[in-house]
Structures are given as structure tokens and as C-alpha cells.
Design a protein around this motif. Structure first.
Motif, short mmCIF file in Angstrom:
data_model
loop_
_atom_site.label_atom_id
_atom_site.label_comp_id
_atom_site.label_asym_id
_atom_site.label_seq_id
_atom_site.Cartn_x
_atom_site.Cartn_y
_atom_site.Cartn_z
N GLU A 268 66.88 -45.37 -13.81
CA GLU A 268 67.97 -45.27 -13.95
C GLU A 268 68.12 -45.30 -15.66
OE1 GLU A 268 72.71 -44.72 -13.77
OE2 GLU A 268 71.45 -44.64 -11.80
N LYS A 269 67.74 -47.36 -15.37
CA LYS A 269 68.09 -48.02 -17.54
C LYS A 269 67.31 -46.98 -17.39
CE LYS A 269 66.01 -51.64 -16.80
NZ LYS A 269 65.94 -53.73 -16.88
N LEU A 270 66.09 -47.03 -17.17
CA LEU A 270 64.70 -46.08 -18.64
C LEU A 270 64.68 -44.80 -18.58
CD1 LEU A 270 61.26 -48.66 -16.79
CD2 LEU A 270 63.32 -49.08 -18.83
N ALA A 271 65.21 -44.68 -17.32
CA ALA A 271 65.22 -42.66 -17.89
C ALA A 271 66.59 -41.83 -18.04
CB ALA A 271 64.29 -42.23 -17.18
N GLY A 272 67.64 -42.42 -16.99
CA GLY A 272 68.97 -41.81 -17.02
C GLY A 272 69.59 -41.41 -16.38
N PRO A 273 69.97 -40.94 -16.13
CA PRO A 273 71.09 -40.22 -14.61
C PRO A 273 70.05 -39.51 -13.55
CG PRO A 273 72.55 -40.02 -15.80
CD PRO A 273 71.31 -40.64 -16.54
N PRO A 274 69.36 -39.61 -12.60
CA PRO A 274 69.21 -38.92 -11.74
C PRO A 274 69.99 -36.96 -11.83
CG PRO A 274 70.36 -39.89 -10.17
CD PRO A 274 70.24 -40.62 -11.51
N LYS A 275 69.25 -35.96 -11.76
CA LYS A 275 69.47 -34.98 -11.37
C LYS A 275 69.73 -34.81 -9.81
CE LYS A 275 67.21 -33.19 -15.66
NZ LYS A 275 66.22 -32.16 -16.00
N HIS A 276 68.51 -34.63 -9.67
CA HIS A 276 69.01 -34.96 -7.52
C HIS A 276 68.65 -36.61 -7.30
CE1 HIS A 276 67.58 -31.70 -10.12
NE2 HIS A 276 68.63 -30.56 -9.11
N ILE A 277 68.97 -36.74 -5.94
CA ILE A 277 68.60 -37.34 -5.01
C ILE A 277 68.23 -37.26 -3.65
CG2 ILE A 277 69.44 -39.89 -3.67
CD1 ILE A 277 71.37 -39.98 -6.14
N VAL A 278 66.74 -38.23 -3.18
CA VAL A 278 65.89 -37.41 -2.39
C VAL A 278 66.44 -38.53 -1.31
CG1 VAL A 278 63.98 -37.09 -1.20
CG2 VAL A 278 64.31 -36.14 -3.57
N ILE A 279 66.75 -38.24 0.21
CA ILE A 279 66.91 -39.14 1.36
C ILE A 279 65.85 -39.81 2.27
CG2 ILE A 279 68.42 -40.42 2.76
CD1 ILE A 279 69.82 -40.68 0.03
N ALA A 280 65.19 -40.05 2.56
CA ALA A 280 63.52 -39.96 3.28
C ALA A 280 63.98 -40.55 4.43
CB ALA A 280 62.37 -40.31 2.50
N PRO A 281 63.65 -40.35 5.61
CA PRO A 281 64.07 -41.74 6.76
C PRO A 281 62.93 -42.71 7.07
CG PRO A 281 62.24 -39.62 7.28
CD PRO A 281 62.80 -39.44 6.07
N SER A 282 63.05 -43.76 7.18
CA SER A 282 62.91 -45.18 7.06
C SER A 282 61.88 -45.92 8.27
CB SER A 282 63.33 -46.00 6.97
OG SER A 282 64.70 -46.00 7.74
N SER A 283 61.51 -44.98 9.47
CA SER A 283 61.31 -45.31 10.40
C SER A 283 59.71 -45.23 10.09
CB SER A 283 61.68 -44.79 11.56
OG SER A 283 60.73 -45.21 13.01
N PRO A 284 59.25 -46.50 10.66
CA PRO A 284 57.49 -45.87 10.65
C PRO A 284 56.92 -44.90 11.13
CG PRO A 284 57.98 -48.35 11.15
CD PRO A 284 59.13 -47.81 10.88
N THR A 307 66.92 -43.89 5.01
CA THR A 307 67.71 -44.11 5.44
C THR A 307 67.72 -44.26 7.05
OG1 THR A 307 70.13 -42.76 6.83
CG2 THR A 307 68.13 -41.38 6.05
N GLU A 308 68.28 -44.96 7.96
CA GLU A 308 68.05 -45.22 8.68
C GLU A 308 67.97 -43.76 9.85
OE1 GLU A 308 68.64 -49.40 11.47
OE2 GLU A 308 70.41 -48.57 9.41
N ARG A 309 67.44 -43.38 11.55
CA ARG A 309 67.95 -42.53 11.78
C ARG A 309 69.48 -42.25 12.64
NH1 ARG A 309 63.23 -42.49 16.54
NH2 ARG A 309 61.36 -42.29 15.44
N ARG A 310 70.37 -42.61 12.24
CA ARG A 310 71.40 -42.54 12.77
C ARG A 310 72.98 -43.47 11.58
NH1 ARG A 310 68.93 -42.58 17.50
NH2 ARG A 310 68.82 -40.68 18.86
N LEU A 311 71.54 -43.55 11.25
CA LEU A 311 73.22 -44.73 10.03
C LEU A 311 72.45 -44.86 8.78
CD1 LEU A 311 75.60 -46.40 10.52
CD2 LEU A 311 74.25 -48.15 10.89
N LEU A 312 73.60 -44.39 7.41
CA LEU A 312 73.55 -44.84 6.28
C LEU A 312 73.70 -46.49 6.01
CD1 LEU A 312 72.70 -43.00 3.68
CD2 LEU A 312 75.30 -42.86 3.05
N PRO A 313 72.47 -46.71 5.57
CA PRO A 313 72.51 -47.81 4.86
C PRO A 313 73.30 -48.52 3.67
CG PRO A 313 70.30 -47.26 5.34
CD PRO A 313 70.78 -45.74 5.60
#
Length: 476
Positions: A268-284, A307-313
Motif C-alpha cells: 500500500e505504501k508503494l502502490a496505493g490502497p488495494p482494490k480487493h483483499i484476499v483472505i486465505a487459510p493459514s493451517s499447514p 486467517t485461522e479456520r474459526r477465528l479472524l486474527p
């Protein structure tokens, strides 16, 4: 609905009665010339790629190390990369001969030549840097023995670095033991930063990464804030052989969630605010579902948070709060990211949607097909590039991410077996198979990058992919 017909279906046939005799007169000379030459390796029937010497010398010590670090060798490696890239471009553009039936498999790399034989790099080093050394007329393989080598090969395939204009302004370095961080760092490959990924290992740069970094020679630019290397997480401890500035990207908290948020802040600092955001699972166990996010982030510039499976960090929620109007797309099924997490996201973001498949293979296809406004690949017709990697090698997709943001830009697809293409991927390739009715030189073409060596994706699977990508004659 996208019509399932080639773009040139209505082009009338062209008549070329005078051109044929000229070609026939040239054939005897060609036949004579070819008769005097020994048969090229490319004419051999498809066989499994034999192990190179480098694969036999140190099997117990991954990643394999090149045997030389001399400047002359680096120059030869760069020259070799250019040769392979030219071959890949020719295959992808449709400029070469494409037969109407069947496909060609070449089991040997194009050879390089120079006035003095000692300018050519050794096969061991070429293989260790994973240059595209095995190609068919619709596919190109980057066949390193591990993600470290593949990332180096991808970076040099995208940025041959034979001149300053072909060098990236910056490079992102992530530890290979942190594949999720590498997925998040793929966003730095998107314009205008365009920083390809290299891997560190155990707080040091493996020789293949160090040699690739030396060849890439990033000098920083206005788009990168003057930074030459973005060292993320554990990679900040590695010694970087560059003249420019090294910026450490650690995050407020030394966790995946904190570092992904820090990468999003840097973008964001280098290219500006995001148009969209992707949330992906963190579990190995669920990183196969997160893998396609690397390719999309590299193409779009949309940051990837976890994110965690059941909780948004809290680190992820904090980034979302700063951009409540940015649409959020959750990648993966409910087994990887629960409905409860979507509800938590909905409390801070005005729009949240899920893109999912039942398994990593289907999940990657879902994102490749998906479109919602300006989000998603929307690859539902012929004429595209694709990247194929293993679903059970978490670091391979981010290693290949730069291929989705250059050349034949295209989505990541996954295979879960070295010898067989998954039925879902085969069906998808058939659905987007290119065709023509009158003039093949006016058709669209598909090209597939295959990432990994024979143990990851063998030659028979590559041959199957080549056949599925082949331009086909459509009978009226």
C-alpha cells in the motif's frame, strides 16, 4: 455467456495456389541438408527425463548446489536463460509449426553456442538454477529439484537480466520454510513494483539464490522506494550480495498474520490502497487452498492476508478495518475457513464472498474461472497462459508466481500426482482448448508452464498437458 467458438470461425478460407510450388522447390535442399546432419535429440520418442549428474552427486542434501560461482559462469547462465525464453515465446505465440493432429515432445534442451566453448555453463549449474530446459510446442518446464531452484529459474526466466532494462528493480526474499509468507510476498511482483521471489534457507542464501540475485542485480527504483531487496521474516538474517538497499519486512508481531499484514502495508505504501483483499487459510494442512492466491496477487496487486479456520486474527482484522469498502474474497471451502470467519469479516467489510472448490485442485480451477467485477481471472475461453504445479508442495506455487504476472499471464492450476493429470484439470483444459476453422495463424493459443522436475510432474503428464493445449482443427 462466452461463446465457445474460435475467434476466427467466420474468416473465409484463403487461397494460396501460387505459394505451394515455391515451398516444394525448397524441400529437396532441406532434405539434403538434414540428411548430412546427425539426427537431433528432439527426434527421439518421448522418454522419461534421465537424471542429470547433479542429481546423483548429493541426493541427501537439498537443495542441490551449483559447482561454480564464477562471473564467466553467471554470464553463460544468463545467455542460456535467454535461449530458453526465446524458445518458450516461439512455442507460446503460435509462430512455430503446429500440426493438426498429434503433438511433439522434446526431451532435450536447446543447445547454446559461442565462439569459445568455455563460455557455456555446466549442465549441473543450469539444472540447479532450473532454467526452462524441457519444452514441447505448447509447454515449457522449469524443472528444478526443489522450490529454491525453481524460484531462481522463474526469476531469471521473467527477468533475463542481459541488460539493465531486463533487470528487476527489486527482489523479494522469503525463507523456504515459510511458504505462506511467500504466498503473501507474491503481491510484490505485481506492477509497479515487479519484484520476483527468491528463497533463503536457514538464515542464509543457498548458492542458487545467491547466484540468481547476483545475475538479477536489482538496483532499486522510485517504484520500490529505492529498495533493492525486500527481506521478509527470517530472510532478514541472510547476507544479500547486492549493492543496493535491503529493507527488512518483519511485522509488528513475528507471526504469519503479522508478516502478511506488514507485506500488505508495504504494498500500500508503494502502490496505493488495494482494490480487493484476499483472505486465505493459514493451517499447514490447508495451504493447498491458499496456493492460487500467489498467482492472483502477482497479477493483480491484491494483498493476501491469512486467517485461522474459526477465528479472524487481529492483525488481519486491523488491515480490513482500514479498507472497509474494499471487497474481500475468501479462498477455500468451509473446512478450511469457517462460516464464522466470514461473519467476522462481514462486521468490518461491506462485501465478502467465498471462492472455493472441494479440494485444492478444484479450488484452483474455481479461482481460474471466477469473475466478480474486476476480481478474478475469468479464464473460460482459449488463448491464455497457465502455470501447473504440485498441490502438496506448498512453496512451489509462490516460487512460480512471477510467471502469472508476465509473458503469457495466467492462473495457477494444481496437480496432485506426478504421473497423472487430475480429471478436473483435464476437463478444464478441454473446455478452454483452442481451435480454428480456416487459418491457424489467426487463432488463439494456450501455453502452460510446468513447474518441477520429473519427480514432481513427469514427462508423460507434461505430454498429456501439451496435447490438451494443442490447437485443433474444427471441422465445419
Amino acid at each position: 455467456m462466452i461463446p465457445k467458438r474460435p475467434i476466427n470461425r467466420d474468416v473465409p478460407p484463403t487461397e494460396e495456389p501460387e505459394a505451394r510450388p515455391e515451398k516444394k522447390e525448397e524441400k529437396p535442399a532441406e532434405a539434403k541438408a538434414s540428411a548430412e546432419k546427425p539426427k537431433a535429440p528432439a527426434e527421439k520418442p518421448p522418454t522419461a527425463k534421465p537424471k542429470a549428474p547433479a542429481e546423483e552427486e548429493s541426493p541427501a542434501k537439498p537443495p542441490r548446489q551449483p559447482k561454480s560461482q564464477t562471473p564467466k559462469l553467471l554470464a553463460g547462465l544468463v545467455a542460456l536463460a535467454v535461449v530458453f525464453i526465446v524458445v518458450a515465446i516461439v512455442f507460446a505465440s503460435g509462430g512455430g509449426d503446429k500440426s493438426e493432429g498429434g503433438s511433439e515432445v522434446t526431451t532435450s534442451a536447446p543447445s547454446t553456442s559461442s565462439d569459445s566453448g568455455d563460455e557455456n555453463p555446466s549442465p549441473q549449474v543450469a539444472e540447479a538454477l532450473a532454467f526452462p530446459a524441457f519444452a514441447t510446442n505448447n509447454t515449457t518446464r522449469i524443472g528444478g529439484p526443489d522450490p529454491v531452484a525453481n524460484a531462481a529459474g522463474v526469476a531469471l526466466a521473467v527477468f533475463p537480466s542481459t541488460s539493465a532494462a531486463q533487470q528487476p528493480a527489486a527482489v523479494a526474499v522469503v525463507d523456504v520454510s515459510e511458504p505462506a509468507e511467500a504466498i503473501a510476498a507474491a503481491v510484490l511482483m505485481a506492477p509497479p513494483i515487479r519484484a520476483p521471489l527468491l528463497f533463503s534457507q536457514e538464515e542464509a542464501l543457498p548458492t542458487v539464490s545467491a547466484e540468481a540475485l547476483t545475475a538479477l542485480n536489482p538496483q532499486g527504483s522510485k517504484a520500490t522506494g529505492g529498495t533493492s531487496v525486500f527481506a521478509i521474516g527470517k530472510a532478514y538474517s541472510a547476507e544479500m550480495p547486492v549493492d543496493g538497499t535491503v529493507e527488512k519486512v518483519i511485522g509488528a508481531r513475528p507471526t504469519l498474520f503479522g508478516r502478511a499484514a506488514a507485506i500488505a502495508d508495504l504494498r500500500e505504501k508503494l502502490a496505493g490502497p488495494p482494490k480487493h483483499i484476499v483472505i486465505a487459510p493459514s493451517s499447514p494442512d490447508d495451504l493447498g487452498f491458499a496456493a492460487p492466491a500467489a498467482a492472483w496477487a502477482a497479477r493483480s496487486g491484491d494483498p493476501v492476508l491469512f486467517t485461522e479456520r474459526r477465528l479472524l486474527p487481529p492483525e488481519t482484522a486491523q488491515v480490513l478495518r482500514r479498507h472497509p469498502k474494499a471487497p474481500v474474497y475468501v479462498l477455500g471451502p468451509q473446512s478450511a475457513v469457517s462460516k464464522n470467519v466470514l461473519k467476522q469479516i462481514g462486521k468490518v467489510s461491506k462485501q465478502v464472498k467465498r471462492v472455493a472448490g472441494k479440494d485444492p485442485v478444484a479450488n484452483a480451477i474455481a479461482l481460474a474461472r471466477y469473475r466478480d467485477g474486476s476480481f478474478g481471472w475469468n479464464v473460460n475461453d482459449p488463448g491464455h497462459g497457465f502455470v501447473l504445479a504440485r498441490s502438496d508442495e506448498p512453496a512451489s506455487p509462490p516460487a512460480a508466481a512471477a510467471l502469472s504476472a508476465s509473458g503469457t499471464w495466467g492462473p495457477l492450476l494444481l496437480t496432485d500426482d506426478p504421473g497423472r493429470l487430475p480429471a478436473a484439470v483435464r476437463d478444464y483444459f478441454l473446455d478452454v482448448k483452442p481451435g480454428y476453422t480456416t487459418d491457424p495463424t489467426r487463432a488463439f493459443y494456450n501455453h502452460v508452464w510446468v513447474v518441477g522436475d520429473q519427480d514432481a510432474i513427469d514427462v508423460f503428464q507434461q505430454g498429456e498437458v501439451n496435447e490438451l493445449a494443442e490447437l485443433a482443427k474444427i471441422e465445419e
